[in-house]
Design a protein around this motif. Structure first.
Motif, PDB file in Angstrom:
ATOM      1  N   LEU A  61       0.833  -1.205   0.000  1.00 45.30           N
ATOM      2  CA  LEU A  61       0.000   0.000   0.000  1.00 45.30           C
ATOM      3  C   LEU A  61       0.866   1.252   0.000  1.00 45.30           C
ATOM      4  CD1 LEU A  61      -2.965   1.074   0.286  1.00 45.30           C
ATOM      5  CD2 LEU A  61      -2.559   1.115   2.743  1.00 45.30           C
ATOM      6  N   ILE A  62       1.943   1.234   0.797  1.00 44.63           N
ATOM      7  CA  ILE A  62       2.833   2.391   0.881  1.00 44.63           C
ATOM      8  C   ILE A  62       3.558   2.626  -0.441  1.00 44.63           C
ATOM      9  CG2 ILE A  62       4.913   3.282   2.007  1.00 44.63           C
ATOM     10  CD1 ILE A  62       4.018   1.745   4.529  1.00 44.63           C
ATOM     11  N   ALA A  63       3.966   1.529  -1.091  1.00 43.20           N
ATOM     12  CA  ALA A  63       4.710   1.637  -2.345  1.00 43.20           C
ATOM     13  C   ALA A  63       3.808   1.882  -3.548  1.00 43.20           C
ATOM     14  CB  ALA A  63       5.524   0.361  -2.579  1.00 43.20           C
ATOM     15  N   GLY A  64       2.516   1.645  -3.404  1.00 47.85           N
ATOM     16  CA  GLY A  64       1.590   1.748  -4.527  1.00 47.85           C
ATOM     17  C   GLY A  64       1.185   3.180  -4.839  1.00 47.85           C
ATOM     18  N   ASP A  65       0.537   3.338  -5.977  1.00 47.21           N
ATOM     19  CA  ASP A  65       0.040   4.648  -6.417  1.00 47.21           C
ATOM     20  C   ASP A  65      -1.454   4.715  -6.160  1.00 47.21           C
ATOM     21  OD1 ASP A  65      -0.469   7.039  -7.575  1.00 47.21           O
ATOM     22  OD2 ASP A  65      -0.135   6.393  -9.645  1.00 47.21           O
ATOM     23  N   LEU A  66      -1.827   5.592  -5.224  1.00 51.60           N
ATOM     24  CA  LEU A  66      -3.244   5.731  -4.876  1.00 51.60           C
ATOM     25  C   LEU A  66      -3.890   6.932  -5.549  1.00 51.60           C
ATOM     26  CD1 LEU A  66      -2.156   3.821  -2.610  1.00 51.60           C
ATOM     27  CD2 LEU A  66      -3.831   4.845  -1.085  1.00 51.60           C
ATOM     28  N   ASP A  67      -3.093   7.677  -6.320  1.00 47.28           N
ATOM     29  CA  ASP A  67      -3.635   8.882  -6.945  1.00 47.28           C
ATOM     30  C   ASP A  67      -4.702   8.589  -7.986  1.00 47.28           C
ATOM     31  OD1 ASP A  67      -2.113  10.598  -5.428  1.00 47.28           O
ATOM     32  OD2 ASP A  67      -0.423  10.577  -6.824  1.00 47.28           O
ATOM     33  N   ASP A  68      -4.733   7.349  -8.498  1.00 44.50           N
ATOM     34  CA  ASP A  68      -5.741   7.004  -9.506  1.00 44.50           C
ATOM     35  C   ASP A  68      -7.025   6.457  -8.875  1.00 44.50           C
ATOM     36  OD1 ASP A  68      -4.802   4.597  -8.586  1.00 44.50           O
ATOM     37  OD2 ASP A  68      -4.582   3.657 -10.555  1.00 44.50           O
ATOM     38  N   ALA A  69      -7.124   6.544  -7.555  1.00 44.77           N
ATOM     39  CA  ALA A  69      -8.301   6.011  -6.864  1.00 44.77           C
ATOM     40  C   ALA A  69      -9.561   6.757  -7.296  1.00 44.77           C
ATOM     41  CB  ALA A  69      -8.128   6.116  -5.352  1.00 44.77           C
ATOM     42  N   ILE A  70     -10.643   6.009  -7.461  1.00 46.99           N
ATOM     43  CA  ILE A  70     -11.944   6.568  -7.791  1.00 46.99           C
ATOM     44  C   ILE A  70     -12.891   6.256  -6.631  1.00 46.99           C
ATOM     45  CG2 ILE A  70     -13.814   6.646  -9.469  1.00 46.99           C
ATOM     46  CD1 ILE A  70     -11.872   5.387 -11.495  1.00 46.99           C
ATOM     47  N   VAL A  71     -13.508   7.298  -6.088  1.00 45.33           N
ATOM     48  CA  VAL A  71     -14.390   7.129  -4.940  1.00 45.33           C
ATOM     49  C   VAL A  71     -15.838   7.357  -5.368  1.00 45.33           C
ATOM     50  CG1 VAL A  71     -14.957   7.907  -2.602  1.00 45.33           C
ATOM     51  CG2 VAL A  71     -12.566   7.899  -3.381  1.00 45.33           C
ATOM     52  N   TYR A  72     -16.692   6.366  -5.108  1.00 46.28           N
ATOM     53  CA  TYR A  72     -18.098   6.447  -5.490  1.00 46.28           C
ATOM     54  C   TYR A  72     -18.969   6.538  -4.237  1.00 46.28           C
ATOM     55  CZ  TYR A  72     -16.382   4.428  -9.914  1.00 46.28           C
ATOM     56  OH  TYR A  72     -15.697   4.177 -11.081  1.00 46.28           O
ATOM     57  N   ARG A  73     -20.091   7.223  -4.373  1.00 49.35           N
ATOM     58  CA  ARG A  73     -21.123   7.253  -3.334  1.00 49.35           C
ATOM     59  C   ARG A  73     -22.359   6.526  -3.838  1.00 49.35           C
ATOM     60  NH1 ARG A  73     -22.999   7.397   0.219  1.00 49.35           N
ATOM     61  NH2 ARG A  73     -24.188   9.263   0.747  1.00 49.35           N
TER      62      ARG A  73
ATOM     63  N   SER B 219     -25.618   0.629  -4.296  1.00 51.41           N
ATOM     64  CA  SER B 219     -26.210   0.854  -2.962  1.00 51.41           C
ATOM     65  C   SER B 219     -25.185   0.838  -1.832  1.00 51.41           C
ATOM     66  CB  SER B 219     -27.312  -0.180  -2.668  1.00 51.41           C
ATOM     67  OG  SER B 219     -28.353  -0.076  -3.615  1.00 51.41           O
ATOM     68  N   ILE B 220     -23.899   0.731  -2.156  1.00 51.36           N
ATOM     69  CA  ILE B 220     -22.847   0.730  -1.136  1.00 51.36           C
ATOM     70  C   ILE B 220     -22.522   2.177  -0.763  1.00 51.36           C
ATOM     71  CG2 ILE B 220     -20.442   0.101  -0.643  1.00 51.36           C
ATOM     72  CD1 ILE B 220     -20.834  -2.220  -2.657  1.00 51.36           C
ATOM     73  N   ASP B 221     -22.449   2.479   0.526  1.00 45.29           N
ATOM     74  CA  ASP B 221     -22.277   3.851   0.988  1.00 45.29           C
ATOM     75  C   ASP B 221     -21.052   4.517   0.374  1.00 45.29           C
ATOM     76  OD1 ASP B 221     -24.565   3.899   2.577  1.00 45.29           O
ATOM     77  OD2 ASP B 221     -23.534   3.000   4.277  1.00 45.29           O
ATOM     78  N   ILE B 222     -19.880   3.905   0.535  1.00 53.84           N
ATOM     79  CA  ILE B 222     -18.646   4.437  -0.036  1.00 53.84           C
ATOM     80  C   ILE B 222     -17.899   3.289  -0.708  1.00 53.84           C
ATOM     81  CG2 ILE B 222     -16.461   5.623   0.403  1.00 53.84           C
ATOM     82  CD1 ILE B 222     -17.706   6.771   2.949  1.00 53.84           C
ATOM     83  N   LEU B 223     -17.591   3.462  -1.966  1.00 55.95           N
ATOM     84  CA  LEU B 223     -16.884   2.436  -2.722  1.00 55.95           C
ATOM     85  C   LEU B 223     -15.637   3.072  -3.343  1.00 55.95           C
ATOM     86  CD1 LEU B 223     -16.971  -0.521  -3.703  1.00 55.95           C
ATOM     87  CD2 LEU B 223     -18.123   0.296  -5.758  1.00 55.95           C
ATOM     88  N   VAL B 224     -14.473   2.519  -3.026  1.00 57.75           N
ATOM     89  CA  VAL B 224     -13.202   3.057  -3.521  1.00 57.75           C
ATOM     90  C   VAL B 224     -12.567   2.039  -4.455  1.00 57.75           C
ATOM     91  CG1 VAL B 224     -10.962   4.020  -2.907  1.00 57.75           C
ATOM     92  CG2 VAL B 224     -12.900   4.277  -1.332  1.00 57.75           C
TER      93      VAL B 224
END
Length: 386
Positions: free
Chosen positions: A63-75, A79-84
């Motif tokens: 997780l530390i070495a990975g790239d999280l900048d491409d994460a997409i966050v859905y509401r 029907s899932i409250d928060i989906l990343v």
């Protein structure tokens, strides 16, 4: 307790949608909060720390070495409250958020199955977020609580090596303060409150005795319950309270609950009286079978299913942790429309009287008889109760 707080001002204290909206905004690296992917990485690391190493879908180092900048966050996707969605890590994080309610029967399992279909090649981190780290009724989820959320947020805004924009720091601090005042128990505030009470005990008790009773039909029913000899209030919340029967405490030998997952008394069955914020006016009384021995729960549920005349409103299928085996509205939303509070109170008292005289006694007797059968080793269900 008194400083201005933005979240209190806009009424976002216990609204699940508003909590989910804010958290989703903060977790999205593309939002203009100036933190990038730091909140998302910090929250995932915090969640992983609550899990056994063998159960973690991703290693912390990865997780530390990975790239999280491409994460997409859905509401509210599927029907899932928060989906990343984290494409570069082949990871999807689902957060089911419950502030003032509990998950529906089978809800968590359905969401898990949907993600298996939608993301067949992704690893999944399923999170059940509640104020008190309530255990989920599906093994695929990890329990997580709001105290950990605010601790993680505080670590972000207090990191001197990575400064946070002034506006962002202020908003996060407002959120942390609001959660600690209203959602989770803050030990510092609790200590101060105890100190104040010890110094001014007589004054506080006098004020408490003089407080006005709120106009609430829930309060009306609570008074009705407390006036009936043999009924005992077990626990309560902002929109509900639970009660039980003294005779059950004395006589039930088999029908017991798991004190780690529900009532700390170990009661397996509780009546629940509840109002519904999204359905104004509705007031319901239910009999809930809580977490406990699976074989015992199955037998109780099967027995209730054989007497639908008494166990009206039995929910199908049986939930893994909780299931309603009896349900009755003391006041419906349609009935409450246009009524004054006095009219609602009159109708609720009449409905309670009918419930007490007609169904309550029969339910109490039926449960005692069923427990006796189970204690004798018989799996035969109880017959219809007069």
């Amino acid at each position: 307790m008194s400083p201005f707080n933005l979240f209190e001002a806009v009424g976002a204290i216990r609204g699940e949608l508003r909590h989910s909206n804010f958290l989703a905004y903060l977790l999205s690296p593309s939002r203009p909060h100036g933190l990038g992917a730091r909140p998302l990485a910090a929250l995932i690391r915090s969640i992983l720390s609550r899990m056994d190493v063998k159960d973690r879908p991703i290693m912390a180092l990865e997780l530390i070495a990975g790239d999280l900048d491409d994460a997409i966050v859905y509401r509210e996707r599927d029907s899932i409250d928060i989906l990343v969605e984290l494409p570069s890590l082949k990871l999807v994080v689902a957060i089911e958020n419950k502030v003032g309610s509990k998950a529906g029967d089978g809800q968590l399992k359905r969401y898990d199955e949907r993600l298996k279909v939608s993301y067949p090649d992704h690893r999944r981190l399923m999170v059940f977020l509640t104020p008190e780290s309530t255990l989920p009724d599906h093994d695929g989820y990890v329990a997580y609580d709001y105290s950990d959320v605010v601790t993680t947020m505080e670590s972000l805004i207090s990191d001197e090596l990575e400064p946070v924009p002034t506006e962002t720091k202020l908003i996060i601090q407002h959120y942390v303060d609001m959660v600690r005042r209203h959602i989770v128990q803050d030990e510092q505030l609790r200590t101060l409150a105890v100190t104040l009470y010890e110094r001014h005990k007589e004054a506080f008790e006098f004020i408490f005795d003089c407080r006005p009773e709120p106009n609430s039909v829930l309060t009306v029913v609570r008074g009705c319950v407390q006036s009936v000899q043999g009924l005992v209030v077990d626990s309560s919340g902002s929109n509900m309270f639970r009660f039980t029967v003294e005779a059950w405490d004395e006589k039930l030998k088999v029908i017991k609950g798991d004190p780690a997952k529900w009532s700390k008394t170990g009661r397996g069955l509780l009546f629940e009286v509840k109002t519904y914020p999204n359905t104004p006016g509705r007031l319901n009384v239910s009999l809930i079978l809580g977490p406990g021995d699976p074989e015992m729960r199955q037998k109780v549920y099967a027995a209730a299913g054989t007497d639908t005349k008494l166990f009206k409103g039995l929910v199908k299928p049986m939930g893994a942790q909780w299931v309603t085996i009896f349900s009755r509205d003391l006041l419906t939303a349609n009935q409450a429309k246009g009524m004054t509070f006095e009219q609602q109170e009159f109708n609720v008292r009449a409905a309670w009287s009918d419930f007490q005289g007609g169904q309550l006694g029969s339910l109490i007797t039926a449960i005692i008889e069923l427990d006796e059968l189970l204690n004798q080793g018989s799996a035969a269900p109880v017959g219809p109760t007069a």
